[in-house]
Design a protein around this motif. Structure first.
Motif, mmCIF file in Angstrom:
data_model
loop_
_atom_site.group_PDB
_atom_site.id
_atom_site.type_symbol
_atom_site.label_atom_id
_atom_site.label_comp_id
_atom_site.label_asym_id
_atom_site.label_seq_id
_atom_site.Cartn_x
_atom_site.Cartn_y
_atom_site.Cartn_z
ATOM 1 N N MET A 269 11.819 -1.532 -2.043
ATOM 2 C CA MET A 269 10.763 -1.846 -1.173
ATOM 3 C C MET A 269 11.276 -1.881 0.367
ATOM 4 O O MET A 269 12.420 -2.323 0.337
ATOM 5 C CB MET A 269 10.187 -3.286 -1.438
ATOM 6 N N LEU A 270 10.557 -1.403 1.224
ATOM 7 C CA LEU A 270 11.001 -1.225 2.537
ATOM 8 C C LEU A 270 10.026 -2.045 3.563
ATOM 9 O O LEU A 270 8.983 -1.832 3.283
ATOM 10 C CB LEU A 270 11.433 0.051 3.010
ATOM 11 N N ASN B 181 4.726 -10.642 -3.298
ATOM 12 C CA ASN B 181 3.473 -11.530 -3.827
ATOM 13 C C ASN B 181 2.724 -10.590 -4.754
ATOM 14 O O ASN B 181 2.597 -11.100 -5.925
ATOM 15 C CB ASN B 181 2.801 -11.891 -2.708
ATOM 16 N N LEU B 182 2.286 -9.336 -4.432
ATOM 17 C CA LEU B 182 1.627 -8.600 -5.216
ATOM 18 C C LEU B 182 2.352 -8.233 -6.756
ATOM 19 O O LEU B 182 1.653 -8.378 -7.919
ATOM 20 C CB LEU B 182 1.326 -7.277 -4.708
ATOM 21 N N ILE B 183 3.623 -8.137 -6.425
ATOM 22 C CA ILE B 183 4.316 -8.011 -8.007
ATOM 23 C C ILE B 183 4.368 -9.230 -8.777
ATOM 24 O O ILE B 183 4.246 -9.025 -9.741
ATOM 25 C CB ILE B 183 5.772 -7.383 -7.639
ATOM 26 N N ARG B 184 4.841 -10.206 -8.048
ATOM 27 C CA ARG B 184 5.029 -11.393 -8.722
ATOM 28 C C ARG B 184 3.901 -11.902 -9.269
ATOM 29 O O ARG B 184 3.665 -12.440 -10.626
ATOM 30 C CB ARG B 184 5.738 -12.507 -7.765
ATOM 31 N N GLU C 264 1.871 -3.159 4.418
ATOM 32 C CA GLU C 264 3.245 -2.974 5.136
ATOM 33 C C GLU C 264 4.169 -3.888 5.341
ATOM 34 O O GLU C 264 4.861 -4.085 6.122
ATOM 35 C CB GLU C 264 2.792 -2.417 6.565
ATOM 36 N N HIS C 265 3.573 -5.358 4.754
ATOM 37 C CA HIS C 265 4.182 -6.406 4.920
ATOM 38 C C HIS C 265 5.119 -6.682 3.528
ATOM 39 O O HIS C 265 4.307 -6.867 2.490
ATOM 40 C CB HIS C 265 3.494 -7.550 5.397
ATOM 41 N N ILE C 266 6.580 -6.804 3.648
ATOM 42 C CA ILE C 266 7.286 -6.978 2.302
ATOM 43 C C ILE C 266 6.872 -8.025 1.490
ATOM 44 O O ILE C 266 6.875 -8.152 0.212
ATOM 45 C CB ILE C 266 8.636 -6.789 2.690
#
Lengths: 358, 439
Positions: free
Chosen positions: B235-236, B138-141, B131-133
């Motif tokens: 992303m929200l 970070n996951l995407i990068r 829930e933390h953007i």
């Protein structure tokens, strides 16, 4: 995008079974239908070829735009009005005759008025969508149905009740001169290309249509099967006693180990899709032609609803008037006028294309 | 009268009397300054170790300020409003004599990663977005190390001020869609924004929509696959779901498993899903049409066994279907809402009592039970949840048409549905189109 052109042509080839073409050919089977079949392939294909190569010179333009740019108003407006009626009736006749079929073979306990109404509402709803959308829907319907139609044809050709001698007997009447009726019915299968009058707007920039040569081959197969298979099933004489020869032919087949035993039902559902697709394409073209006649100020959405509403209302009222025999007579008349008007259409577009080349 | 005391007073007024507002003065032999922060969203360890301890070791204000400024996430506010916003999102305001520094000390408690719950796969990555953007970014990068990946953030929601990020691959993305999306986001006026599905509704023009035109996913791997295909991710803050657009119909029927399994297995799974779609849409309507209008369509043995099974049922087929479907929907809804500990009760009660008792009481035919359970199962084969909800609703219009026009109504309904879907656009991309080729 050019594959959509083939969908239009192919859809019409399939839909001819509903629009009285086999019955007309069969009723003239001893008086030159065979010759008509043979003649209508080069005739139909020539018309198609001339029309397609001519209209492809105007990339992204439909018939209304072409007429507007190159012809005077006194010619343009009557011509468009004439074509509007032709396209409108193409849809009307398919709709009414198919709702008759549905009433007779599937839902005898529902009033035919309700069936016609349901068809009109659906077709009207689709016809007023964007041209792109209409093509996408057509594509999906064709891709989903054609494999089954081919399967039905395969079942017909390999059926033990299929009597090839009867077909051969009809084929020996090849030297009789064809009537205009049978010629009109025979060329009808190629007519799908005329819808390019509107859909040419979307056909992309390729100047030449690839694979045009496949059309006469597929067309002659379709024509031969839709004319000869009923004769093979019902015999040379009795075949004339059926109102809808192809529906009765499909009822002569059965799937031995299927969930649905009678091919008739499968066949009618396939053709519900095909004939509705055919009629919403015709109505879409009709609607677009009507829109082009309006002085272009602002596109108002209720305008197309109103036009569709009027078209639906006329169809609904007409469906009261027809019985089977008068519907057939009107169908024959329509096909005859259609061949002449198709020649006119091709001629007009061809002349305009030639004039701009100079 | 210096600037800071005015600013300080303004900030204190705005933040109001609130128990979790901390305002304290620190005095050392060399200097004195004030701290202003909200305790609940700040990390006290960070404040103690990085602000308070060094404060007492420094000898003058300039050294201390330089020391603070060397931290990432620490800078001077652009305006009073800016400092207010930052205090609200976990910054510490350090009030010097004549200026303010903002120090990032936010503590987010929802940062832990968990496994995907809604969209599980057998093989392949298991973690879902959190829930933390920042964690999500970070996951995407971490998985997409291409330098053309762009992240654009903005705030949305007048009250909630949620952070919203757009992610896309600059090389692949369709810039027309991107511009259109930004324009639409600028025009959104809303108080609160808690989930991306709300955003979906705000982005589509129609008031009544049924079919999702954007994918809603919690899987980082799906997000990355779509970024690489040139799509845009939204992303929200505060929701573990992200929105992917533009999306076409077929995207909703592809699970990540299709890519992770061997190719033939993947194709098989995909076919299975379309069969499930067909069954869940058509079966109830077909039952009504085939028992009430056209029993002659089936081969005789089958028609007889259906009629025999329906012999004791006292009402028409459409009542039977609507009754059972209604009960099934209630059961599904109940099992979503029920706490986990009593969750199995619903299935037992529903399955045993409804299924067994209703048939033996002669209220419902056996075949109907088979149909309802097939429909329920095949409805949840759809990998993307929002689509399975849409299809859950779509079967009712078909039942209605079938009960009016028999099997013809069903066919008409299907044609109508196809044309409705082909008429939809997801940011200009045709929603349903066979042979859909991506750029």
């Amino acid at each position: 995008m050019y594959r959509y052109f083939y969908y239009l042509v192919f859809l019409n080839m399939l839909a001819n079974i509903i629009l009285f073409a086999p019955r007309i050919l069969i009723s003239h089977r001893f008086e030159g239908s065979m010759m008509a079949v043979v003649l209508s392939i080069p005739l139909g294909f020539t018309l198609l070829y001339v029309f397609v190569t001519s209209i492809r010179k105007f990339t992204g333009l439909g018939l209304p735009e072409i007429l507007k740019n190159h012809t005077p108003n006194w010619f343009r407006i009557p011509a468009l009005l004439f074509f509007i009626t032709i396209w409108f009736f193409a849809g009307v006749i398919t709709l009414i005759s198919f709702s008759e079929i549905t009433k007779k073979f599937i839902n005898p306990d529902i009033s035919s008025m309700i069936i016609v109404l349901a068809f009109i509402i659906l077709v009207g709803f689709i016809a007023r969508l964007r041209s792109e959308t209409v093509l996408f829907s057509t594509e999906i319907l064709i891709v989903m149905n054609v494999p089954f139609i081919i399967w039905v044809l395969y079942k017909a050709v390999t059926n033990p009740s299929m009597n090839y001698d009867a077909c051969m007997e009809i084929a020996t009447h090849i030297w009789n001169m064809p009537t205009w009726d049978s010629l009109a019915a025979g060329t009808y299968i190629f007519t799908g290309y005329t819808n390019l009058a509107i859909f040419n707007r979307l056909m992309g920039t390729t100047k030449k249509m690839p694979f045009l040569w496949t059309i006469p081959i597929v067309g002659s197969c379709v024509l031969a099967t839709s004319f000869l298979i009923p004769i093979g099933f019902h015999g040379t004489i009795n075949v004339n006693s059926y109102m809808y020869p192809w529906i009765s032919t499909s009822d002569s087949m059965r799937v031995e180990f299927g969930l649905v035993e009678r091919v008739l039902f499968i066949f009618i559902y396939l053709y519900t899709n095909i004939s509705l697709a055919g009629s919403f394409i015709h109505w879409h073209v009709c609607l677009e032609l009507i829109k082009s006649l309006m002085p272009r100020k602002k596109e108002k959405s209720y305008f197309s609803w109103a036009v569709i509403g009027i078209m639906g209302l006329i169809t609904y009222l007409l469906s009261y008037l027809f019985n089977d025999e008068s519907l057939y007579k009107t169908g024959v008349l329509f096909l005859n006028i259609r061949l002449a008007s198709e020649m006119l259409l091709v001629f007009v577009v061809f002349m305009i294309a030639r004039r701009i080349k100079r | 009268m210096d600037l800071t005391s005015q600013n300080k007073q303004w900030l204190l007024d705005k933040l109001g009397p609130s128990d979790d507002l901390e305002h304290r003065t620190m005095k050392s032999p060399h200097m004195s300054l004030e701290l202003l922060f909200i305790t609940n969203i700040c990390d006290s360890v960070v404040i103690r170790e990085e602000i308070i301890q060094p404060f007492f070791q420094m000898h003058n204000e300039i050294d201390f300020e330089n020391y603070l400024l060397s931290f990432p996430g620490c800078d001077r506010p652009a305006s009073n409003v800016d400092s207010l916003n930052k205090i609200m999102s976990g910054f510490v305001a350090i009030l010097f004599q004549d200026h303010i520094l903002l120090f990032q000390a936010a503590q987010i408690k929802a940062a832990a990663l968990s496994d995907a719950q809604v969209e599980a796969t057998i093989q392949g990555p298991q973690t879902a977005f959190s829930e933390h953007i920042d964690t999500n970014l970070n996951l995407i990068r971490f998985r997409y190390k291409n330098s053309s990946l762009r992240v654009e953030s903005r705030e949305i929601g007048r009250l909630s001020r949620s952070k919203l990020c757009l992610l896309y691959d600059d090389m692949n993305v369709d810039h027309e869609v991107l511009d259109q999306l930004k324009k639409k986001l600028d025009h959104i006026k809303v108080d609160n924004l808690q989930s991306v599905t709300e955003l979906h509704q705000l982005l589509t023009k129609q008031k009544y929509t049924l079919f999702p035109t954007f994918i809603n996913t919690e899987r980082p791997d799906r997000a990355i696959l779509n970024i690489s295909q040139g799509k845009i991710i939204i992303m929200l803050e505060g929701t573990p779901f992200v929105l992917i657009l533009p999306a076409v119909f077929f995207d909703f029927y592809s699970a990540m498993d299709d890519n992770y399994q061997l190719s033939l297995v993947g194709y098989f799974l995909q076919c299975l899903r379309y069969v499930a779609l067909f069954l869940s849409l058509v079966l109830p309507a077909a039952y009504v049409a085939l028992t009430a209008y056209n029993p002659e369509i089936f081969r005789v043995q089958l028609a007889l066994s259906i009629a025999g099974s329906r012999a004791s049922v006292p009402y028409p087929a459409y009542v039977e279907v609507l009754l059972m479907l209604g009960l099934m929907e209630l059961l599904l809804e109940a099992s979503i809402r029920l706490p986990k500990s009593v969750g199995s009760t619903a299935t037992t009660v529903g399955g045993l009592i409804l299924g067994q008792a209703a048939t033996s009481a002669g209220l419902i035919s056996n075949i109907m039970i088979i149909i309802v359970s097939t429909v329920a199962i095949s409805n949840f084969v759809v990998p993307v949840n929002s689509m399975s909800f849409a299809m859950r609703i779509m079967k009712y219009p078909l039942v209605l048409l079938a009960s009016m026009l028999g099997i013809t109504g069903l066919v008409l309904g299907l044609i109508g549905m196809i044309s409705y879907l082909t008429n939809l656009r997801s940011f200009g991309v045709p929603y349903l189109r066979i042979f859909f080729y991506r750029k």
